[in-house]
Design an enzyme around this catalytic site. Structure first.
Site, short mmCIF file in Angstrom:
data_model
loop_
_atom_site.label_atom_id
_atom_site.label_comp_id
_atom_site.label_asym_id
_atom_site.label_seq_id
_atom_site.Cartn_x
_atom_site.Cartn_y
_atom_site.Cartn_z
N CYS A 71 -7.58 91.96 -21.46
CA CYS A 71 -7.51 91.92 -22.71
C CYS A 71 -6.01 91.89 -23.24
CB CYS A 71 -7.22 93.83 -23.32
SG CYS A 71 -7.33 93.89 -24.96
N CYS A 80 -5.56 101.08 -21.79
CA CYS A 80 -5.87 100.99 -20.53
C CYS A 80 -3.97 100.95 -20.20
CB CYS A 80 -5.82 99.90 -20.41
SG CYS A 80 -8.33 99.47 -20.46
N GLN A 282 -21.25 111.36 -18.11
CA GLN A 282 -20.54 110.85 -17.71
C GLN A 282 -20.05 109.50 -18.07
OE1 GLN A 282 -17.50 112.01 -16.00
NE2 GLN A 282 -18.60 114.19 -15.00
N ASP A 381 -15.61 122.16 -11.32
CA ASP A 381 -15.45 120.42 -11.60
C ASP A 381 -14.50 120.69 -13.52
OD1 ASP A 381 -15.06 117.74 -12.71
OD2 ASP A 381 -16.89 117.49 -12.97
N CYS A 408 -10.57 116.29 -12.71
CA CYS A 408 -9.90 115.42 -13.11
C CYS A 408 -8.35 115.17 -13.70
CB CYS A 408 -10.77 114.85 -14.42
SG CYS A 408 -10.07 116.27 -15.66
N1 SAH Z 1 -19.46 118.32 -14.27
C1 SAH Z 1 -20.08 118.20 -15.08
C2 SAH Z 1 -18.78 118.29 -16.76
C3 SAH Z 1 -17.39 118.88 -16.26
S1 SAH Z 1 -16.32 118.08 -17.44
C4 SAH Z 1 -20.79 116.95 -15.43
O1 SAH Z 1 -20.18 115.88 -14.46
O2 SAH Z 1 -21.39 116.37 -16.30
C5 SAH Z 1 -15.88 120.45 -17.48
C6 SAH Z 1 -16.65 120.63 -17.84
O3 SAH Z 1 -16.62 122.66 -17.88
C7 SAH Z 1 -17.12 120.68 -19.67
O4 SAH Z 1 -18.85 120.42 -19.92
C8 SAH Z 1 -16.53 122.11 -20.58
O5 SAH Z 1 -17.23 121.96 -21.48
C9 SAH Z 1 -16.94 123.06 -19.57
N2 SAH Z 1 -15.61 124.00 -19.72
C10 SAH Z 1 -14.59 124.47 -20.25
N3 SAH Z 1 -13.95 125.30 -19.96
C11 SAH Z 1 -14.72 126.07 -19.59
C12 SAH Z 1 -14.78 127.35 -19.50
N4 SAH Z 1 -13.64 127.68 -19.59
N5 SAH Z 1 -15.87 127.59 -18.49
C13 SAH Z 1 -17.41 127.17 -18.58
N6 SAH Z 1 -17.05 125.82 -18.63
C14 SAH Z 1 -16.05 125.26 -19.38
#
Ligand code: SAH
Length: 453
Positions: A71, A80, A282, A381, A408
């Protein structure tokens, strides 16, 4: 060494944001856009007591892992950070970043550098793009990306991380605005109409969605724009999102249907998802599948387990797990995401998944106290800040055999792994996954098992 000095140095390492790090006069210098292995000339911008920042002026001898960014805007954009490195070197950097965090912060002294799952083709992997619209100095409507740390739009309808349809869609919208003299939104005055365009594509289904984010509810001659956009193969959904607020938040809450369905569908593995403009999904479905398959493998389900999926979003992992588990419970803070999760469960005929809205650190302790819930396996997650202590404490009390931690941010993962290590859980496996080639971001899946007492 002082500000404005020009120096020559070799880049020996990369910082966590992908900046080059070298030494001069025994001082560490951070140099953005320099690649490990480069010999460079740089100008000192700022000196602190033990380190400083310098600007790359010239690469005197390029690193063997340096390459020409695909790019032309890679440096200006800042999206990036690693495009000037070969893909192999990017993967190597990311695996070592995870390893560094897990050994230094997590205290896993005998961990080997983890395997990293890369992409066969690390381009055009994003299924979602949001392009800002504005006006250039000559008064022309433009779209592109914000220059790093600013809201100045650099005109560009082509991003190598996005799908090819983006360009065609943006060109059609620009032509429409020009033809009917429709102004782009102006952040300073709050006037003008078009703020952003959101484009999403289902990689498996080929379905394409366009959502115009307007400072208003209608666009002049919308039917003509619809006719033109419908020529794009796969066009499935055209909508308007209303955002009349003076805010940096891209989307408003009101949606207006314009043409086609209000959502597109896509698959990750064999699970079908319904995605509306406001849903979280995602952005790299190819790698998401590999990441979740790893999580599923680590969960090692036999068919009758009770599984909790904390921070479940729209239930992506929960539905994956539900196919192999007795029962899955998902917890997520965003109510709309839970609504999507329920729709997606139904869409796939999954009846053994149940979802709760709330904070993981509140829902879990409450359920544990009042209902004495337990888990064979817990999957988490969390967002970048990692798990809340109250959530970790309850997880441990629930005595799961295994905890699968999808992360992440490997620094907070390492912090939480250390805590779990002190509370009866040991790391058995770690794998990194490259969901965002070209950038410094990396996902990690970690399997922890309950230590024998
Ligand atoms: N596992 C899911 C999303 C993970 S991203 C997937 O793969 O689609 C992290 C997620 O945690 C987000 O959706 C966010 O809204 C949520 N989140 C953030 N803080 C939180 C909390 N204290 N308790 C529960 N969920 C939370």
């Amino acid at each position: 060494m002082k500000k404005d000095d020009i120096i020559e140095l070799t880049i020996e390492d990369l910082g966590i944001d992908g900046e080059g790090i070298g030494k001069a006069d025994g001082m560490a210098l951070f140099v953005k856009d320099a690649v490990v292995g480069d010999w460079i000339r740089a100008k000192i911008m700022k000196m602190k007591k033990n380190y400083g920042y310098a600007r790359l002026l010239e690469v005197l001898e390029p690193s063997p892992v340096r390459c020409t960014p695909r790019c032309e805007f890679a440096r200006q954009c800042g999206g990036c950070q690693l495009q000037a490195m070969t893909y192999e070197a990017q993967l190597d950097f990311k695996a070592k970043k995870v390893w560094n965090h897990l050994t230094r912060i997590g205290g896993l002294t005998d961990l080997a550098v983890p395997e990293i799952i890369g992409m066969e083709d690390p381009w055009r992997y994003r299924n979602k793009a949001q392009f800002p619209f504005g006006t250039d100095k000559e008064g022309n409507v433009v779209t592109g990306f914000y220059a790093a740390r600013s809201h100045n739009i650099i005109p560009c309808t082509e991003c190598w991380l996005g799908v090819e349809e983006n360009r065609e869609i943006l060109e059609k919208i620009l032509a429409h605005l020009k033809k009917f003299r429709i102004p782009a939104y102006d952040e300073k005055t709050g006037k003008g109409l078009l703020r952003h365009v959101l484009i999403r594509k289902g990689f498996t289904t080929g379905e394409v969605m366009v959502c115009l984010i307007l400072n208003g509810k209608t666009m002049p001659k919308m039917e003509q724009l619809v006719e033109s956009l419908r020529e794009i193969p796969g066009m499935t959904s055209i909508t308007i999102n209303v955002n009349t607020k003076n805010t940096n938040v891209i989307m408003g809450t009101e949606m207006i249907s314009v043409w086609g369905r209000d959502y597109i569908t896509d698959y990750i593995g064999n699970i079908k998802y319904q995605i509306s403009p406001l849903s979280f999904y995602q952005v790299n479905p190819v790698q998401t599948r590999k990441l979740y398959e790893t999580a599923l493998e680590y969960a090692d389900l036999k068919g009758n387990e009770t599984v909790w999926d904390l921070y479940c979003g729209i239930g992506t992992i929960s539905l994956f797990l539900a196919q192999k588990a007795g029962k899955v419970y998902g917890v997520e803070i965003v109510p709309e995401a839970i609504a999507d999760a329920k729709v997606n469960a139904k869409l796939n005929g999954i009846t053994n998944a149940e979802f709760f809205v709330g904070k993981a650190e509140e829902v879990l302790p409450e359920k544990y106290k009042n209902e004495g819930i337990y888990a064979d396996v817990i999957v988490v997650d969390p967002p970048r800040k990692g798990c809340d202590l109250a959530a970790l404490e309850t997880m441990v009390k629930m005595h799961p055999e295994r905890i699968v931690y999808v992360s992440c941010d490997s620094a907070t993962l390492a912090r939480d792994v250390k805590w779990l290590g002190e509370h009866g859980y040991e790391v058995k496996k770690v794998k990194a996954c490259d969901m965002f080639p070209g950038t410094v971001h990396v996902e990690t899946v970690c399997l922890l098992s309950r230590k024998a007492q």
